[in-house]
Design a protein around this motif. Sequence first.
Motif, PDB file in Angstrom:
ATOM      1  N   VAL A 197       3.978  22.139   0.864  1.00  0.00           N
ATOM      2  CA  VAL A 197       5.053  22.503  -0.075  1.00  0.00           C
ATOM      3  C   VAL A 197       4.503  23.306  -1.237  1.00  0.00           C
ATOM      4  CG1 VAL A 197       6.736  21.582  -1.713  1.00  0.00           C
ATOM      5  CG2 VAL A 197       6.512  20.538   0.552  1.00  0.00           C
ATOM      6  N   THR A 198       3.364  22.857  -1.779  1.00  0.00           N
ATOM      7  CA  THR A 198       2.755  23.575  -2.898  1.00  0.00           C
ATOM      8  C   THR A 198       2.362  24.988  -2.493  1.00  0.00           C
ATOM      9  OG1 THR A 198       1.893  21.480  -3.764  1.00  0.00           O
ATOM     10  CG2 THR A 198       0.911  23.517  -4.612  1.00  0.00           C
ATOM     11  N   SER A 199       1.832  25.123  -1.306  1.00  0.00           N
ATOM     12  CA  SER A 199       1.423  26.443  -0.824  1.00  0.00           C
ATOM     13  C   SER A 199       2.634  27.362  -0.650  1.00  0.00           C
ATOM     14  CB  SER A 199       0.673  26.305   0.502  1.00  0.00           C
ATOM     15  OG  SER A 199      -0.486  25.509   0.347  1.00  0.00           O
ATOM     16  N   LEU A 200       3.714  26.804  -0.097  1.00  0.00           N
ATOM     17  CA  LEU A 200       4.932  27.606   0.094  1.00  0.00           C
ATOM     18  C   LEU A 200       5.506  28.065  -1.248  1.00  0.00           C
ATOM     19  CD1 LEU A 200       6.714  25.639   2.965  1.00  0.00           C
ATOM     20  CD2 LEU A 200       5.618  27.880   3.109  1.00  0.00           C
ATOM     21  N   LEU A 201       5.503  27.153  -2.216  1.00  0.00           N
ATOM     22  CA  LEU A 201       5.996  27.525  -3.550  1.00  0.00           C
ATOM     23  C   LEU A 201       5.118  28.601  -4.184  1.00  0.00           C
ATOM     24  CD1 LEU A 201       6.996  24.036  -5.015  1.00  0.00           C
ATOM     25  CD2 LEU A 201       8.526  25.852  -4.238  1.00  0.00           C
ATOM     26  N   ALA A 202       3.804  28.476  -4.008  1.00  0.00           N
ATOM     27  CA  ALA A 202       2.877  29.471  -4.547  1.00  0.00           C
ATOM     28  C   ALA A 202       3.096  30.826  -3.887  1.00  0.00           C
ATOM     29  CB  ALA A 202       1.437  29.008  -4.361  1.00  0.00           C
ATOM     30  N   VAL A 203       3.309  30.816  -2.555  1.00  0.00           N
ATOM     31  CA  VAL A 203       3.570  32.062  -1.839  1.00  0.00           C
ATOM     32  C   VAL A 203       4.860  32.700  -2.332  1.00  0.00           C
ATOM     33  CG1 VAL A 203       4.162  33.043   0.404  1.00  0.00           C
ATOM     34  CG2 VAL A 203       2.257  31.436   0.208  1.00  0.00           C
ATOM     35  N   THR A 212       0.843  -1.197   0.000  1.00  0.00           N
ATOM     36  CA  THR A 212       0.000   0.000   0.000  1.00  0.00           C
ATOM     37  C   THR A 212       0.879   1.249   0.000  1.00  0.00           C
ATOM     38  OG1 THR A 212      -1.671  -1.179   1.271  1.00  0.00           O
ATOM     39  CG2 THR A 212      -1.824   1.229   1.201  1.00  0.00           C
ATOM     40  N   LYS A 213       0.651   2.121  -0.986  1.00  0.00           N
ATOM     41  CA  LYS A 213       1.403   3.372  -1.076  1.00  0.00           C
ATOM     42  C   LYS A 213       0.674   4.459  -0.300  1.00  0.00           C
ATOM     43  CE  LYS A 213       3.520   2.404  -5.565  1.00  0.00           C
ATOM     44  NZ  LYS A 213       3.721   2.897  -6.942  1.00  0.00           N
ATOM     45  N   ILE A 214       1.400   5.109   0.559  1.00  0.00           N
ATOM     46  CA  ILE A 214       0.812   6.171   1.379  1.00  0.00           C
ATOM     47  C   ILE A 214       1.391   7.522   0.934  1.00  0.00           C
ATOM     48  CG2 ILE A 214       0.528   7.075   3.700  1.00  0.00           C
ATOM     49  CD1 ILE A 214       0.900   4.226   4.729  1.00  0.00           C
ATOM     50  N   PHE A 215       0.545   8.402   0.506  1.00  0.00           N
ATOM     51  CA  PHE A 215       0.968   9.735   0.108  1.00  0.00           C
ATOM     52  C   PHE A 215       0.738  10.723   1.246  1.00  0.00           C
ATOM     53  CE2 PHE A 215      -0.101   7.587  -3.840  1.00  0.00           C
ATOM     54  CZ  PHE A 215       0.993   7.891  -4.637  1.00  0.00           C
ATOM     55  N   ASN A 216       1.715  11.556   1.452  1.00  0.00           N
ATOM     56  CA  ASN A 216       1.612  12.593   2.479  1.00  0.00           C
ATOM     57  C   ASN A 216       0.907  13.805   1.866  1.00  0.00           C
ATOM     58  OD1 ASN A 216       1.876  14.439   4.530  1.00  0.00           O
ATOM     59  ND2 ASN A 216       4.044  14.019   4.905  1.00  0.00           N
ATOM     60  N   ILE A 217      -0.412  13.727   1.829  1.00  0.00           N
ATOM     61  CA  ILE A 217      -1.201  14.784   1.195  1.00  0.00           C
ATOM     62  C   ILE A 217      -0.950  16.124   1.890  1.00  0.00           C
ATOM     63  CG2 ILE A 217      -3.509  15.555   0.571  1.00  0.00           C
ATOM     64  CD1 ILE A 217      -2.556  13.096  -0.926  1.00  0.00           C
ATOM     65  N   GLY A 229       1.687  17.125   3.494  1.00  0.00           N
ATOM     66  CA  GLY A 229       3.010  17.657   3.152  1.00  0.00           C
ATOM     67  C   GLY A 229       3.038  18.255   1.757  1.00  0.00           C
ATOM     68  N   ILE A 230       2.360  17.560   0.841  1.00  0.00           N
ATOM     69  CA  ILE A 230       2.307  18.066  -0.539  1.00  0.00           C
ATOM     70  C   ILE A 230       1.603  19.417  -0.592  1.00  0.00           C
ATOM     71  CG2 ILE A 230       1.344  17.638  -2.825  1.00  0.00           C
ATOM     72  CD1 ILE A 230       1.803  14.646  -2.344  1.00  0.00           C
ATOM     73  N   VAL A 231       0.502  19.529   0.136  1.00  0.00           N
ATOM     74  CA  VAL A 231      -0.246  20.784   0.162  1.00  0.00           C
ATOM     75  C   VAL A 231       0.606  21.905   0.744  1.00  0.00           C
ATOM     76  CG1 VAL A 231      -2.229  21.966   1.176  1.00  0.00           C
ATOM     77  CG2 VAL A 231      -2.499  19.667   0.237  1.00  0.00           C
TER      78      VAL A 231
END
Length: 426
Positions: free
Chosen positions: A14-20, A3-8, A10-12
């Motif tokens: 990182v994406t938010s920081l990049l957008a900022v 089972t693959k577990i994604f760190n949703i 964490g992704i959100v």
Amino acid sequence: MVTKIFNIKGIVIVTSLLAVLHFGVGFFVSPILAPMVIEQINKVTASAVSLEKINIWPLTLSCQFKNLKVFDPKNTDERIIWIKDASLQVSMLGLLAKRLVVSELNVRGLDINLKGESDGSFNISKIVKPSTTEKEEKKWPAIKDIFEKFKAKKDLFGKVYEALKNRASKASKDSKLAKKESAKKISKEVNVLPKGKRVNFKRGDGAYLLEIKTINVSDGYIHIEEKSNSVDIEKAAIGISDLVVGSSNDVELKHFYISGNVIKEREPKGNFLAKYKYSETKLQEVTEIRVEAEKLDLTSVKFIYADSLPVEIEKGTLTLKSNTLITNEELNSKNDILLEDKHISPKGGVKLGMDIAPLPVICAGLNSVEPLKLNFSITGTVENPKFDGFINSLKEIIKPVLANTVETAKQSAVRAISKFLKKEGE
């Protein structure tokens, strides 16, 4: 079963920081950087530059700017260039190779005020020639020389022709070959440290400092003024590709395109386009030049070409199609010319340099044909072009006039002899 577990979460984050980061720099940090950008531009070019707005987008390696104006450094009331809106994209691969490569530069709305100076140069040369010490100025020989060479020529047509001629000459080819060979050489630099040595290997003086893959200009306006004469080009479109500035500040480009409508005193005076393309292989260099004009009023642009011609074109319109191919130094140019509503007169004290007929007779022959159509080729080399096709076309046109001139001369001679004999008989 795995089972693959994604760190949703964490992704959100990182994406938010990049957008900022991306939009923060674009909307808030960029206005702070704008004065620094202007300061650096002024240092490099010794120009007076103003910029209304700049937005830098770090994640896409792009930026946008509005109302970039470049003024005459000696007269800040006179604007030379105005870029109304532009955007550019920087290549990531270029940065990884430690080179500044602009993938694309798009300009929407460009005003250029091109004025001839009393010494034969143009005002635009002031914005690329740094007004610093003599030692620093030597770093800019090639860019400066591009404009300095223009001083020796009389009109704009002669200046452009000479530049293209030099570009395709053997001396230019040898110079480029020498620079390429120099760029391949690797030198060793050894620095002695407190413990051991540090060795750096450097390539020769030939790497690019700046490379722009594509430049697109739309809705351009160019004002050309020289010797109290002027003409405007409206709705100008300009395209440039593979523009590079070397470490010696020499400038090269592979493709150039310009088109537009000619305006004189707010009246349309025809349109034109010009294309230049350069390519090379190990065996040959190829230059392609295409020039077209439709119903171009020759009186309106007379100051651009007048000094280069042995005749005076007092009036007329030109429709032209010219395709020139230069392979190494071999020249092959095919030209179709249509002159309408024209009047051509000889210049005093000027010789055509072709053993055809006296210049007044040639002008009379050209004026006798309406409209005048010329279709000819130019061959030979860049240094020694052959105008046999043009000469043959002229001969066919002036045959009737030349025959009439000879017949008139014979009749005049017969009358003079008859008059003399009659007088002697009395």
